[in-house]
Write an enzyme that holds these catalytic residues in place. Structure first.
Site, PDB file in Angstrom:
ATOM      1  N   GLU A  92      32.977  31.450  40.684  1.00 20.16           N
ATOM      2  CA  GLU A  92      33.287  32.110  39.402  1.00 20.16           C
ATOM      3  C   GLU A  92      33.733  31.123  38.337  1.00 20.16           C
ATOM      4  OE1 GLU A  92      35.385  36.086  41.194  1.00 20.16           O
ATOM      5  OE2 GLU A  92      36.332  35.058  39.528  1.00 20.16           O
ATOM      6  N   CYS A 105      37.825  28.518  32.367  1.00 19.85           N
ATOM      7  CA  CYS A 105      38.570  28.376  33.613  1.00 19.85           C
ATOM      8  C   CYS A 105      37.561  28.037  34.710  1.00 19.85           C
ATOM      9  CB  CYS A 105      39.288  29.692  33.918  1.00 19.85           C
ATOM     10  SG  CYS A 105      40.158  29.662  35.484  1.00 19.85           S
ATOM     11  N   CYS A 112      39.371  29.250  49.446  1.00 24.94           N
ATOM     12  CA  CYS A 112      40.630  28.513  49.297  1.00 24.94           C
ATOM     13  C   CYS A 112      41.473  28.675  50.568  1.00 24.94           C
ATOM     14  CB  CYS A 112      41.396  29.052  48.093  1.00 24.94           C
ATOM     15  SG  CYS A 112      42.933  28.165  47.777  1.00 24.94           S
ATOM     16  N   CYS A 116      47.609  32.314  49.214  1.00 28.38           N
ATOM     17  CA  CYS A 116      48.592  33.072  48.432  1.00 28.38           C
ATOM     18  C   CYS A 116      48.338  34.557  48.712  1.00 28.38           C
ATOM     19  CB  CYS A 116      48.434  32.787  46.946  1.00 28.38           C
ATOM     20  SG  CYS A 116      48.596  31.040  46.570  1.00 28.38           S
ATOM     21  N   CYS A 119      46.302  36.913  46.217  1.00 30.89           N
ATOM     22  CA  CYS A 119      45.079  36.410  45.591  1.00 30.89           C
ATOM     23  C   CYS A 119      43.823  36.875  46.313  1.00 30.89           C
ATOM     24  CB  CYS A 119      45.140  34.885  45.571  1.00 30.89           C
ATOM     25  SG  CYS A 119      43.600  34.114  45.091  1.00 30.89           S
ATOM     26  N   CYS A 341      41.535  36.627  39.335  1.00 31.76           N
ATOM     27  CA  CYS A 341      40.953  35.488  40.034  1.00 31.76           C
ATOM     28  C   CYS A 341      40.252  35.942  41.317  1.00 31.76           C
ATOM     29  CB  CYS A 341      42.087  34.523  40.334  1.00 31.76           C
ATOM     30  SG  CYS A 341      41.747  33.276  41.528  1.00 31.76           S
TER      31      CYS A 341
HETATM   32  S1  SF4 Z   1      46.012  31.653  43.898  1.00 37.45           S
HETATM   33 FE1  SF4 Z   1      44.251  31.932  45.245  1.00 37.45          FE
HETATM   34  S2  SF4 Z   1      42.798  30.323  44.655  1.00 37.45           S
HETATM   35 FE2  SF4 Z   1      44.813  29.773  43.798  1.00 37.45          FE
HETATM   36  S3  SF4 Z   1      45.744  28.456  45.362  1.00 37.45           S
HETATM   37 FE3  SF4 Z   1      46.439  30.547  45.819  1.00 37.45          FE
HETATM   38  S4  SF4 Z   1      44.930  31.339  47.310  1.00 37.45           S
HETATM   39 FE4  SF4 Z   1      44.045  29.516  46.344  1.00 37.45          FE
END
Ligand code: SF4
Length: 353
Positions: A92, A105, A112, A116, A119, A341
């Site tokens: 994206e 962005c 990833c 988090c 996310c 995101c």
């Molecule tokens: S917010 Fe999402 S993309 Fe960003 S570091 Fe944390 S898990 Fe990874």
């Protein structure tokens, strides 16, 4: 067979490579101009570059390695792109319109590993790093989109806040920054670029050493280890104290203001006591920091989190202000499209299953 993106080369790398193959130094200047000023999409359009050099470029590199898969345009000018990479993976990229210009962005990894808990992207584990060329190409594709609108608009700002942890792809990030900042090319000022990290402390130090003028944002999201480890798995390996030491090093070395990102999750980290604790945590960095409060954008994947009430957001903000902390509440972009995101990407992947 797929070839790497030409955009992955810094000007110096392109020059050295062409010289190695017996071409004159000025060819690099010509090629660079065609890529970043005239912004051609095919080597064949580089009309003043000789045949041998064009053949060499075509043999080793591609200009377009990303293919637009989906584009969503919001009423507020936000455009979300989903690009397909040569290996079929989807990434994206988001274009945002501000009063001060256009920012993009970019994504730095496919998936990833930071995990988090709020996310949508974190649910999809990292399958690989993006090359520097694939990161630059996101900017170029968005610039081509703007060129197509015929209003002579340019991408003036970059935020490295898309999917992935940029400091986990450090070398490619550095090459990317070298390319987009280059005065002979896109010439995007270092102060118009922000890199956001979840807090890889060693890399914060390294970044201070190499890119002292680029803005740095730290995803903090909690004022103590217990809560932060609950929200961000990474904090179990790199606790807040270690991160703050690295930030002190960064501030001392660069004297640049740092941004703390703080996503407000209803009844999790948005209470007045959390604001007081946060103010205390960063009190000694008050003059060189800014707290960006981000009201959570609910996603289907994380039903356990809700958006804070307007009253909680206001109280949090006021509490920080009263303690002398610079802060603001981030304006939302593209609320009528999949703006959070990773949302668009995860939806498309689900659709394809
Ligand atoms: S917010 Fe999402 S993309 Fe960003 S570091 Fe944390 S898990 Fe990874």
């Amino acid at each position: 067979m797929s070839k790497p993106s030409i955009y992955g080369l810094t000007f110096e790398q392109l020059t050295d490579w062409l010289i190695e193959y017996g071409h004159k130094k000025f060819r690099a200047q010509q090629v660079w101009g065609w890529l970043y000023q005239k912004r051609v999409k095919d080597f064949a359009e580089m009309t003043n570059v000789n045949k041998d050099c064009l053949q060499l470029l075509e043999e080793h590199y591609d200009i377009q390695t990303l293919e637009e898969h989906v584009k969503q345009e919001s009423k507020d000018g936000t455009v979300k792109f989903l690009f397909r990479l040569q290996d079929g993976n989807l990434i994206e990229t988001v274009l945002m319109k501000h009063k001060y210009g256009y920012s993009v962005c970019v994504t730095t990894q496919v998936g990833c590993n930071i995990g988090c808990s709020f996310c949508a992207s974190g649910l999809l584990k990292k399958s690989r790093d993006l090359s520097s060329g694939e990161i630059v190409e996101q900017i170029m594709n968005v610039q081509h989109y703007l060129d197509g609108l015929g209003q002579e608009q340019r991408v003036s700002h970059i935020v490295v806040m898309g999917i992935g942890e940029p400091f986990d792809n450090f070398e490619n990030l550095i090459d990317f920054l070298d390319v987009v900042k280059d005065q002979k090319g896109l010439a995007i000022g270092a102060r118009h670029i922000t890199v956001s990290t979840s807090g890889l402390a060693d890399k914060v130090r390294k970044f201070a050493d190499v890119h002292s003028q680029v803005n740095l944002a730290i995803s903090l999201h909690a004022p103590n280890n217990e809560l932060r480890s609950q929200i961000m798995k990474l904090n179990r390996a790199i606790p807040i104290e270690k991160l703050m030491d690295a930030i002190d090093y960064y501030l001392e070395k660069t004297n640049r203001r740092i941004t703390f990102e703080y996503i407000l999750l209803k009844d999790v980290n948005d209470k007045k006591e959390h604001a007081l604790e946060l103010a205390e945590l960063i009190a000694d960095k008050r003059k060189l920091s800014y707290v960006n409060l981000i009201p959570y954008n609910p996603v289907d994947e994380h039903g356990q989190y809700q958006r804070s009430t307007d009253e909680a957001i206001r109280t949090f903000f006021d509490t920080l202000k009263k303690k002398g902390i610079n802060c603001g509440v981030r304006l939302e972009h593209g609320t009528d499209i999949d703006a959070a995101c990773g949302q668009l990407r995860s939806k498309q992947i689900k659709k394809a299953k």
